[in-house]
Design a protein around this motif. Structure first.
Motif, PDB file in Angstrom:
ATOM      1  N   ILE A  23       0.437  -1.065   0.142  1.00 28.71           N
ATOM      2  CA  ILE A  23       0.239  -0.259  -0.252  1.00 28.71           C
ATOM      3  C   ILE A  23       1.247   1.363  -0.111  1.00 28.71           C
ATOM      4  CG2 ILE A  23      -1.613   1.128   1.131  1.00 28.71           C
ATOM      5  CD1 ILE A  23      -2.852  -1.994   2.246  1.00 28.71           C
ATOM      6  N   VAL A  24       2.227   0.727   0.760  1.00 30.93           N
ATOM      7  CA  VAL A  24       2.462   2.246   0.473  1.00 30.93           C
ATOM      8  C   VAL A  24       3.230   2.661  -0.055  1.00 30.93           C
ATOM      9  CG1 VAL A  24       4.498   3.754   2.938  1.00 30.93           C
ATOM     10  CG2 VAL A  24       2.549   2.473   3.268  1.00 30.93           C
ATOM     11  N   LEU A  25       4.362   1.498  -0.700  1.00 29.93           N
ATOM     12  CA  LEU A  25       4.905   2.106  -1.884  1.00 29.93           C
ATOM     13  C   LEU A  25       4.441   2.750  -3.087  1.00 29.93           C
ATOM     14  CD1 LEU A  25       7.838   1.318  -3.139  1.00 29.93           C
ATOM     15  CD2 LEU A  25       7.305  -0.743  -3.548  1.00 29.93           C
ATOM     16  N   PRO A  26       3.339   2.487  -3.479  1.00 30.17           N
ATOM     17  CA  PRO A  26       2.986   3.212  -4.900  1.00 30.17           C
ATOM     18  C   PRO A  26       2.606   4.536  -4.134  1.00 30.17           C
ATOM     19  CG  PRO A  26       1.156   1.485  -4.213  1.00 30.17           C
ATOM     20  CD  PRO A  26       2.740   1.051  -3.413  1.00 30.17           C
ATOM     21  N   LEU A  27       1.766   4.540  -2.537  1.00 28.69           N
ATOM     22  CA  LEU A  27       1.274   6.132  -2.468  1.00 28.69           C
ATOM     23  C   LEU A  27       3.218   6.827  -2.662  1.00 28.69           C
ATOM     24  CD1 LEU A  27      -0.637   5.161   0.663  1.00 28.69           C
ATOM     25  CD2 LEU A  27      -0.720   6.302  -2.140  1.00 28.69           C
ATOM     26  N   ILE A  28       4.382   6.636  -2.044  1.00 24.13           N
ATOM     27  CA  ILE A  28       4.812   7.215  -1.756  1.00 24.13           C
ATOM     28  C   ILE A  28       6.065   7.217  -3.325  1.00 24.13           C
ATOM     29  CG2 ILE A  28       7.682   7.382  -1.384  1.00 24.13           C
ATOM     30  CD1 ILE A  28       7.073   5.915   1.278  1.00 24.13           C
ATOM     31  N   GLN A  29       6.180   6.085  -4.268  1.00 22.98           N
ATOM     32  CA  GLN A  29       6.566   6.101  -5.642  1.00 22.98           C
ATOM     33  C   GLN A  29       5.969   6.444  -6.413  1.00 22.98           C
ATOM     34  OE1 GLN A  29       9.999   5.740  -4.724  1.00 22.98           O
ATOM     35  NE2 GLN A  29      10.542   3.979  -6.082  1.00 22.98           N
ATOM     36  N   GLY A  30       4.572   5.914  -6.682  1.00 25.72           N
ATOM     37  CA  GLY A  30       3.448   6.256  -7.763  1.00 25.72           C
ATOM     38  C   GLY A  30       3.881   7.513  -8.616  1.00 25.72           C
ATOM     39  N   ARG A  31       3.080   8.900  -7.428  1.00 28.00           N
ATOM     40  CA  ARG A  31       3.106  10.057  -8.478  1.00 28.00           C
ATOM     41  C   ARG A  31       4.470  10.806  -9.787  1.00 28.00           C
ATOM     42  NH1 ARG A  31       5.640  14.388  -8.908  1.00 28.00           N
ATOM     43  NH2 ARG A  31       6.406  13.754  -6.622  1.00 28.00           N
ATOM     44  N   GLN A  32       5.656  10.469  -8.605  1.00 22.03           N
ATOM     45  CA  GLN A  32       6.554  10.640  -8.914  1.00 22.03           C
ATOM     46  C   GLN A  32       7.501   9.651 -10.485  1.00 22.03           C
ATOM     47  OE1 GLN A  32      10.259  11.191  -6.073  1.00 22.03           O
ATOM     48  NE2 GLN A  32       8.599  11.823  -4.389  1.00 22.03           N
ATOM     49  N   ALA A  33       6.656   9.020 -10.457  1.00 22.19           N
ATOM     50  CA  ALA A  33       7.370   7.646 -11.294  1.00 22.19           C
ATOM     51  C   ALA A  33       5.830   7.832 -12.785  1.00 22.19           C
ATOM     52  CB  ALA A  33       7.302   6.653 -10.956  1.00 22.19           C
ATOM     53  N   GLY A  34       4.887   9.254 -12.107  1.00 23.41           N
ATOM     54  CA  GLY A  34       4.328   8.505 -13.537  1.00 23.41           C
ATOM     55  C   GLY A  34       2.712   7.864 -13.215  1.00 23.41           C
ATOM     56  N   TRP A  35       2.503   7.221 -11.886  1.00 25.09           N
ATOM     57  CA  TRP A  35       1.791   6.162 -11.882  1.00 25.09           C
ATOM     58  C   TRP A  35       1.468   5.081 -12.947  1.00 25.09           C
ATOM     59  CZ3 TRP A  35      -0.389   6.497  -7.147  1.00 25.09           C
ATOM     60  CH2 TRP A  35      -0.706   7.654  -6.631  1.00 25.09           C
ATOM     61  N   PRO A  36       3.024   4.251 -13.104  1.00 26.50           N
ATOM     62  CA  PRO A  36       3.294   3.315 -13.834  1.00 26.50           C
ATOM     63  C   PRO A  36       2.106   1.923 -13.446  1.00 26.50           C
ATOM     64  CG  PRO A  36       4.818   2.996 -11.857  1.00 26.50           C
ATOM     65  CD  PRO A  36       4.430   5.093 -12.043  1.00 26.50           C
ATOM     66  N   ALA A  37       1.567   0.955 -14.401  1.00 26.09           N
ATOM     67  CA  ALA A  37       1.227   0.036 -14.367  1.00 26.09           C
ATOM     68  C   ALA A  37       0.712  -0.205 -12.970  1.00 26.09           C
ATOM     69  CB  ALA A  37       0.948  -0.977 -15.219  1.00 26.09           C
ATOM     70  N   TRP A  38       2.644  -1.059 -12.233  1.00 19.69           N
ATOM     71  CA  TRP A  38       2.364  -1.446 -11.250  1.00 19.69           C
ATOM     72  C   TRP A  38       1.784  -0.838  -9.666  1.00 19.69           C
ATOM     73  CZ3 TRP A  38       4.502   0.102  -7.289  1.00 19.69           C
ATOM     74  CH2 TRP A  38       4.820   1.330  -6.872  1.00 19.69           C
ATOM     75  N   THR A  39       1.744   0.003  -9.984  1.00 17.35           N
ATOM     76  CA  THR A  39       1.129   1.045  -8.599  1.00 17.35           C
ATOM     77  C   THR A  39      -0.230   0.828  -8.458  1.00 17.35           C
ATOM     78  OG1 THR A  39       0.358   2.406 -10.352  1.00 17.35           O
ATOM     79  CG2 THR A  39       2.744   2.822  -9.083  1.00 17.35           C
ATOM     80  N   TRP A  40      -0.889  -0.033  -9.433  1.00 11.90           N
ATOM     81  CA  TRP A  40      -2.815  -0.058  -8.664  1.00 11.90           C
ATOM     82  C   TRP A  40      -3.061  -1.892  -8.578  1.00 11.90           C
ATOM     83  CZ3 TRP A  40      -4.790   4.430  -8.857  1.00 11.90           C
ATOM     84  CH2 TRP A  40      -3.849   5.665  -9.051  1.00 11.90           C
TER      85      TRP A  40
END
Length: 472
Positions: A226-243
């Motif tokens: 849960i926390v990893l995509p919240l931290i990384q998602g926006r800066q990485a452009g919300w790649p497919a793995w975040t969801w």
């Protein structure tokens, strides 16, 4: 007193005669943890130049700490229950001191990232122990004062991080530059380690408690997912793995809840007792905690960006502006337990509304293009409100929790804080960078509107809390 004494009994004894140095020692640890979360932002330009660190490495220097903290909090609460909260607190403090030295001496960006992750693990080991030790060592008004001082140390650590970092880098002691931001923890941590066995009482959960390794694994993996995509998602452009990661984390949390119910039904001791969530102060308080922390780290981040990129201030000068928040926070946080005794739950609602008013003053100043000095009143008011929310909210969540459940409750409370921080940074990042085309001041104004709404939502959620926290 032996380590096999039941937690409730230990808590009762400690509450009668806690050592006068207990509070300074455990709050020193809480202060260092919070300071290290924020101080690294000031060190980034210098360490990037010296270590030739790329954008990804810098991102992990910041994110690795918070992610590691979130991943181990619930596990750490069980370790404290099983092996003794003082023992786990001491282990975390020793590791934090060692990893701070490792970060300060890191010769490469990769080793610095590794050190920050381990530093986050050690912080995660300590954090629930601090809350559980305060819960079991104090009672009544003494407990309310202890939590008020806990809130004070968190707030001062947060708002002074940028200023302290700027001063340390400017001083450039022995030519160490950014490294002093980490190395400063070593003498402080060593002193706290030496004092802990003498002043901190031992306490633990129910006798013969099992570790609950399956639950630990499920909870840790869920939180990372849960926390990893919240931290990384926006800066990485919300790649497919975040969801899929977010969805999988939520499913794992549901599996964790089911497993805890199953353990409790079999007569075992679950990692987090489902009965805790039947207490309205705990369940509603966690939701309020999530909303409150959604607006904290994110606000400090965009304020620093606005002051440095939008107003052209240096890191040290922008850190000095943060003093206004700290001054307001200092005024109310040290007396928050008195206000809570008079106003009950509404002290949190009043604090949230005052924070919203402070943000509105900032919005007015930023919209008018006023000088930096005109931002100070809004920041001061925001700090006043913040001091009325942080400690009383923690008291409300934990006051009705029995001493034997203090560890799991503290672990959940701290986890929600970390998730709130990550969620807030992600959401406010979307607002800020979505509006950056109109300039940094324009983006900052959009963030202030978002944060005002957050504080008003918090004021509404407070009405779900019990009218008066136990012991306040």
């Amino acid at each position: 007193m032996t380590e096999t004494t039941p937690a409730a009994k230990i808590g009762d004894i400690a509450a009668e005669r806690p050592h006068r140095a207990l509070l300074p020692v455990v709050l020193t640890a809480a202060f260092m943890i919070t300071l290290d979360f924020f101080i690294v932002n000031v060190a980034i330009p210098s360490l990037q130049r010296e270590l030739h660190a790329g954008a990804a490495a810098i991102q992990w220097v910041v994110a690795g700490f918070g992610l590691a903290v979130a991943a181990v909090l619930i596990t750490a609460s069980r370790l404290g229950d099983a092996f003794g909260r003082r023992r786990v607190f001491t282990a975390g403090l020793v590791l934090f001191t060692i990893t701070s030295a490792a970060c300060g001496l890191a010769p490469t960006a990769g080793l610095l990232v590794a050190g920050r992750v381990l530093q986050g693990v050690s912080a995660g080991l300590m954090t629930p122990q601090v809350l559980a030790i305060l819960r079991t060592s104090y009672s009544g008004q003494a407990q309310a004062r202890a939590f008020s001082m806990f809130g004070l140390s968190l707030g001062i650590g947060a708002v002074s991080g940028q200023l302290i970092g700027g001063l340390l880098i400017r001083a450039d002691v022995l030519g160490l530059d950014w490294r002093t931001c980490f190395l400063i923890n070593v003498p402080v941590g060593a002193a706290a380690v030496a004092l802990t066995p003498r002043v901190v009482p031992e306490s633990r959960g129910p006798a013969r408690i099992a570790l609950g390794i399956p639950g630990m694994v499920i909870a840790s993996v869920a939180l990372v997912a849960i926390v990893l995509p919240l931290i990384q998602g926006r800066q990485a452009g919300w790649p497919a793995w975040t969801w899929p990661s977010l969805a999988g984390g939520c499913l794992l949390l549901a599996a964790f809840a089911w497993y805890q119910h199953r353990v409790a039904a079999r007569g075992g001791v679950p990692l987090v007792d489902p009965a805790l969530f039947r207490e309205r102060a705990f369940s509603a308080g966690l939701l309020a905690q999530l909303v409150f922390w959604t607006g904290q780290a994110s606000f400090f981040l965009v304020l620093a960006l606005y002051l440095q990129e939008g107003r052209g201030l240096t890191a040290l000068a922008s850190g000095a502006v943060f003093i206004a928040i700290g001054a307001g926070y200092l005024v109310t946080s040290s007396t928050a337990h008195h206000l809570a005794r008079r106003l009950g739950r509404q002290v949190i609602a009043v604090g949230a509304v005052i924070m919203a008013a402070g943000l509105a003053l900032l919005l007015a100043g930023a919209s008018a293009g006023a000088g930096v000095g005109w931002l100070v009143p809004g920041l001061l008011v925001d700090g006043l409100g913040m001091g009325m929310v942080l400690a009383p909210l923690a008291v409300t969540v934990l006051a009705r929790v029995s001493p034997q459940h203090a560890g799991p409750a503290a672990g959940v409370l701290s986890t929600v804080q970390q998730v709130g921080n990550a969620l807030g940074v992600a959401l406010l990042g979307i607002v800020f960078y979505g509006a950056i085309g109109g300039g940094v001041p324009h983006a900052f104004r959009g963030c202030l509107i978002f944060l005002i709404v957050v504080e008003l939502i918090l004021a509404g959620l407070v009405q779900l809390l019990p009218k008066a926290p136990a012991g306040v």
